[in-house]
Structures are given as C-alpha cells and as structure tokens.
Scaffold this motif. Structure first.
Motif, mmCIF file in Angstrom:
data_model
loop_
_atom_site.group_PDB
_atom_site.id
_atom_site.type_symbol
_atom_site.label_atom_id
_atom_site.label_comp_id
_atom_site.label_asym_id
_atom_site.label_seq_id
_atom_site.Cartn_x
_atom_site.Cartn_y
_atom_site.Cartn_z
ATOM 1 N N GLY A 1 -4.515 -0.975 18.385
ATOM 2 C CA GLY A 1 -4.608 0.407 18.835
ATOM 3 C C GLY A 1 -3.939 1.408 17.922
ATOM 4 O O GLY A 1 -4.244 2.595 17.978
ATOM 5 N N GLY A 2 -3.039 0.939 17.060
ATOM 6 C CA GLY A 2 -2.328 1.846 16.162
ATOM 7 C C GLY A 2 -3.092 2.095 14.876
ATOM 8 O O GLY A 2 -4.262 1.744 14.727
ATOM 9 N N THR A 3 -2.393 2.673 13.920
ATOM 10 C CA THR A 3 -2.973 2.915 12.605
ATOM 11 C C THR A 3 -3.083 1.595 11.842
ATOM 12 O O THR A 3 -2.467 0.588 12.221
ATOM 13 C CB THR A 3 -2.092 3.875 11.786
ATOM 14 N N VAL A 4 -3.822 1.613 10.765
ATOM 15 C CA VAL A 4 -3.946 0.415 9.929
ATOM 16 C C VAL A 4 -2.567 -0.029 9.454
ATOM 17 O O VAL A 4 -2.230 -1.220 9.520
ATOM 18 C CB VAL A 4 -4.899 0.667 8.736
ATOM 19 N N ASP A 5 -1.748 0.910 9.000
ATOM 20 C CA ASP A 5 -0.406 0.566 8.522
ATOM 21 C C ASP A 5 0.435 -0.077 9.627
ATOM 22 O O ASP A 5 1.182 -1.033 9.379
ATOM 23 C CB ASP A 5 0.315 1.800 7.973
ATOM 24 N N GLU A 6 0.319 0.443 10.845
ATOM 25 C CA GLU A 6 1.072 -0.128 11.970
ATOM 26 C C GLU A 6 0.595 -1.539 12.303
ATOM 27 O O GLU A 6 1.410 -2.429 12.573
ATOM 28 C CB GLU A 6 0.944 0.777 13.202
ATOM 29 N N VAL A 7 -0.712 -1.751 12.277
ATOM 30 C CA VAL A 7 -1.265 -3.078 12.572
ATOM 31 C C VAL A 7 -0.849 -4.082 11.501
ATOM 32 O O VAL A 7 -0.459 -5.215 11.814
ATOM 33 C CB VAL A 7 -2.800 -3.018 12.727
ATOM 34 N N VAL A 8 -0.886 -3.669 10.244
ATOM 35 C CA VAL A 8 -0.461 -4.553 9.153
ATOM 36 C C VAL A 8 1.025 -4.882 9.299
ATOM 37 O O VAL A 8 1.429 -6.047 9.179
ATOM 38 C CB VAL A 8 -0.759 -3.920 7.776
ATOM 39 N N ALA A 9 1.845 -3.880 9.573
ATOM 40 C CA ALA A 9 3.287 -4.105 9.722
ATOM 41 C C ALA A 9 3.571 -5.069 10.873
ATOM 42 O O ALA A 9 4.384 -5.983 10.739
ATOM 43 C CB ALA A 9 4.013 -2.777 9.937
ATOM 44 N N GLU A 10 2.896 -4.876 11.995
ATOM 45 C CA GLU A 10 3.104 -5.776 13.143
ATOM 46 C C GLU A 10 2.605 -7.180 12.827
ATOM 47 O O GLU A 10 3.238 -8.175 13.191
ATOM 48 C CB GLU A 10 2.414 -5.214 14.389
ATOM 49 N N SER A 11 1.485 -7.279 12.130
ATOM 50 C CA SER A 11 0.960 -8.591 11.740
ATOM 51 C C SER A 11 1.957 -9.316 10.842
ATOM 52 O O SER A 11 2.234 -10.507 11.030
ATOM 53 C CB SER A 11 -0.387 -8.449 11.034
ATOM 54 N N MET A 12 2.510 -8.612 9.877
ATOM 55 C CA MET A 12 3.499 -9.216 8.975
ATOM 56 C C MET A 12 4.743 -9.641 9.748
ATOM 57 O O MET A 12 5.320 -10.693 9.486
ATOM 58 C CB MET A 12 3.862 -8.246 7.852
#
Length: 122
Positions: free
Chosen positions: A105-116
């Motif tokens: 649901g967040g931005t691409v950067d937020e999704v990548v950060a959470e994935s990492m």
C-alpha cells in the motif's frame, strides 16, 4: 495471459522449474539471488524449493482495489481483468513456510525498505 486467459498449473510448471534450476545454479556458486514471480500456490513455492536452496518468500500483498487502480495505469502483458483470477488462485504463506507478508500500500521505496527489513530478520 495477454489474451485474457489465466495460466493453469501446467502452464506454470515449466516456467517455475526453469526458475528453480537457475536458483540452484546460483546457489551452487555461492551467490545470493532475488527472484520475482507470482508463486501464488503452495505447490508453486514447493516447485521453487526443489532448487535445494534455502528460500525466503516475500509475499507482496495488497488491497485488490489498490492493485486494480495501479494496473489500470500501466502497460503490462497481464490485463487488469485477470486480477480476480490471481486472488482466486492465491494461497497465503503457511506457518511452515519461511517468509513474510509485506503490504504494498505504500510507495515503492517503502515497500522495498520493508521487504529488505523482513529479509534481514528472516
């Protein structure tokens, strides 16, 4: 899929086997890899696990309305009309599967950060 027809298990098997083979090749070289695919069913994830590598699944998940809105704004081989078939096929990660759910649901950067973050903790 580009014709609006969802893939079935027989369609997916060769593709997932090829991914598992590539994951195995990289793992045998001692390399870490990231593979993006729609391993919607437990069976598909099991096919990927046939690679022998220690896999961690990041299940990117989101509200169907949000995903549909995003799909309608991009060009892709899978038409938005197939989104429901993806949700119908989806089997969530089970307790014995190594992985984590990440909300898109967040931005691409937020999704990548959470994935990492979940990968590091995994």
């Amino acid at each position: 899929m580009s014709a609006g027809i969802p893939l079935d298990d027989d369609d997916r098997r060769p593709w997932l086997k090829a991914l598992a083979d590539r994951i195995r090749e990289l793992d045998e070289k001692g390399e870490i890899s990231v593979t993006g695919c729609s391993a919607l069913k437990r069976m598909y994830r099991d096919w990927l696990r046939e690679s022998g590598a220690d896999l961690f699944f990041v299940h990117l998940h989101g509200d169907q309305e949000v995903l549909l809105e995003r799909m309608e704004k991009r060009e892709h081989f899978m038409p938005p009309s197939l989104l429901q078939s993806q949700f119908d096929t989806l089997e969530m990660l089970e307790e014995d599967e190594q992985g984590a759910l990440v909300d898109v649901g967040g931005t691409v950067d937020e999704v990548v950060a959470e994935s990492m973050r979940v990968i590091r903790e995994g």
